[in-house]
Design a protein around this motif. Structure first.
Motif, PDB file in Angstrom:
ATOM      1  N   TRP A   6      50.886  94.509 -94.240  1.00 44.90           N
ATOM      2  CA  TRP A   6      49.738  95.271 -94.719  1.00 44.90           C
ATOM      3  C   TRP A   6      50.139  96.484 -95.561  1.00 44.90           C
ATOM      4  O   TRP A   6      49.281  97.119 -96.170  1.00 44.90           O
ATOM      5  CB  TRP A   6      48.873  95.715 -93.548  1.00 44.90           C
ATOM      6  N   ASP A   7      51.427  96.807 -95.591  1.00 43.98           N
ATOM      7  CA  ASP A   7      51.907  97.927 -96.410  1.00 43.98           C
ATOM      8  C   ASP A   7      52.449  97.481 -97.760  1.00 43.98           C
ATOM      9  O   ASP A   7      52.807  98.318 -98.595  1.00 43.98           O
ATOM     10  CB  ASP A   7      53.022  98.685 -95.681  1.00 43.98           C
ATOM     11  N   ASP A 174      46.571 100.379 -93.613  1.00 43.23           N
ATOM     12  CA  ASP A 174      45.683  99.323 -94.082  1.00 43.23           C
ATOM     13  C   ASP A 174      45.333  98.306 -93.000  1.00 43.23           C
ATOM     14  O   ASP A 174      44.392  97.524 -93.164  1.00 43.23           O
ATOM     15  CB  ASP A 174      46.301  98.594 -95.283  1.00 43.23           C
ATOM     16  N   ARG A 181      40.031 104.366 -91.653  1.00 44.72           N
ATOM     17  CA  ARG A 181      40.750 104.817 -92.853  1.00 44.72           C
ATOM     18  C   ARG A 181      39.918 105.800 -93.661  1.00 44.72           C
ATOM     19  O   ARG A 181      40.434 106.776 -94.220  1.00 44.72           O
ATOM     20  CB  ARG A 181      41.159 103.609 -93.683  1.00 44.72           C
ATOM     21  N   GLN A 203      44.800 106.193-100.157  1.00 43.61           N
ATOM     22  CA  GLN A 203      44.196 105.449 -99.054  1.00 43.61           C
ATOM     23  C   GLN A 203      42.833 104.887 -99.459  1.00 43.61           C
ATOM     24  O   GLN A 203      42.521 103.717 -99.186  1.00 43.61           O
ATOM     25  CB  GLN A 203      44.061 106.356 -97.827  1.00 43.61           C
ATOM     26  N   ARG A 206      43.321 101.906-101.925  1.00 44.38           N
ATOM     27  CA  ARG A 206      43.707 100.666-101.239  1.00 44.38           C
ATOM     28  C   ARG A 206      42.514 100.093-100.463  1.00 44.38           C
ATOM     29  O   ARG A 206      42.305  98.880-100.438  1.00 44.38           O
ATOM     30  CB  ARG A 206      44.865 100.946-100.284  1.00 44.38           C
ATOM     31  N   LEU A 207      41.742 100.960 -99.840  1.00 42.93           N
ATOM     32  CA  LEU A 207      40.574 100.506 -99.090  1.00 42.93           C
ATOM     33  C   LEU A 207      39.576  99.808-100.005  1.00 42.93           C
ATOM     34  O   LEU A 207      39.009  98.759 -99.662  1.00 42.93           O
ATOM     35  CB  LEU A 207      39.918 101.688 -98.385  1.00 42.93           C
ATOM     36  N   THR A 210      41.079  96.309-100.711  1.00 47.95           N
ATOM     37  CA  THR A 210      41.376  95.359 -99.635  1.00 47.95           C
ATOM     38  C   THR A 210      40.279  95.234 -98.588  1.00 47.95           C
ATOM     39  O   THR A 210      40.179  94.196 -97.920  1.00 47.95           O
ATOM     40  CB  THR A 210      42.669  95.760 -98.901  1.00 47.95           C
ATOM     41  N   TRP A 213      41.825  94.652 -93.587  1.00 53.19           N
ATOM     42  CA  TRP A 213      43.003  93.803 -93.816  1.00 53.19           C
ATOM     43  C   TRP A 213      42.924  92.531 -92.989  1.00 53.19           C
ATOM     44  O   TRP A 213      42.552  92.554 -91.811  1.00 53.19           O
ATOM     45  CB  TRP A 213      44.278  94.557 -93.478  1.00 53.19           C
TER      46      TRP A 213
END
Length: 215
Positions: A6-7, A174, A181, A203, A206-207, A210, A213
């Motif tokens: 997830w990273d 994530d 988050r 953050q 990415r949210l 995605t 996750w």
């Protein structure tokens, strides 16, 4: 560099965009000579397709190690923050039971180093770097036979780092629920210390891409 699923970077464009967005300072790591510890040199860099371009002072002790073993790594780290435990506690547990963590973005380039010593080649390397760092052109001409740079070229050596592998990591929880988050990003923004705000921005970015996750 250990990377949880997830990273990981979502695609090559993610880390490439992150580097291009002003993340142009990193650390060159070089294997030490036999019996010596590895060497680490902080420096600005520019990229040229699949190569990184840097220059260092000729007296820098790193040159002998590079000549001995040209396999090096170059690492860029940014948008990092410490996230305290209470922010990460699960809803049904005491805040003090939350486990703290670090958020950060990191890109590690594995490279083969080539030393640049010819005067004109060094001048061209500097021209490329200045085109990146001073794109307005507010600097003297870099030419081997003109001041101020011409007489200074002998005091530096250039490095062309041919990239053989790239590993990118965006560690922003994530794997946690979207609500968690969002809350942490809001808390980072409110705290506003050091790199808290750009960390929160990463953050949220990415949210947005995605959502929750899924393995």
């Amino acid at each position: 560099m250990f990377i949880q699923p997830w990273d990981a970077a979502l695609d090559d464009a993610e880390w490439q965009t992150w580097i291009a967005d002003g993340h142009d300072f990193g650390q060159l790591s070089v294997n030490g000579l036999p019996g010596q510890a590895p060497m680490v040199v902080p420096t600005h860099f520019t990229s040229d397709n699949s190569r990184l371009l840097i220059h260092l002072a000729r007296p820098n002790p790193v040159w002998e190690a590079i000549e001995y073993d040209p396999n090096v790594t170059f690492t860029v780290i940014g948008d990092y923050a410490f996230v305290p435990g209470p922010w990460r506690a699960k809803p049904d547990t005491p805040p003090t039971d939350g486990v703290p963590t670090s958020y950060y973005a990191a890109v590690r380039f594995t490279c083969r180093a080539h030393i640049v010593d010819a005067p004109e080649a060094k001048a061209e390397l500097l021209r490329r770097q200045l085109a990146h760092f001073q794109p307005n052109g507010d600097h003297a001409l870099v030419a081997v036979d003109q001041p101020p740079y011409g007489r200074m070229l002998s005091g530096i050596r250039g490095l062309r780092l041919d990239v053989t592998e790239v590993r990118a990591k965006f560690k922003y929880d994530d794997n946690k629920p979207a609500e968690h988050r969002t809350t942490v990003a809001d808390r980072l923004t409110a705290r506003g210390q050091a790199l808290d705000v750009p960390t929160a921005g990463q953050q949220r970015r990415r949210l947005d891409r995605t959502g929750d996750w899924k393995p």
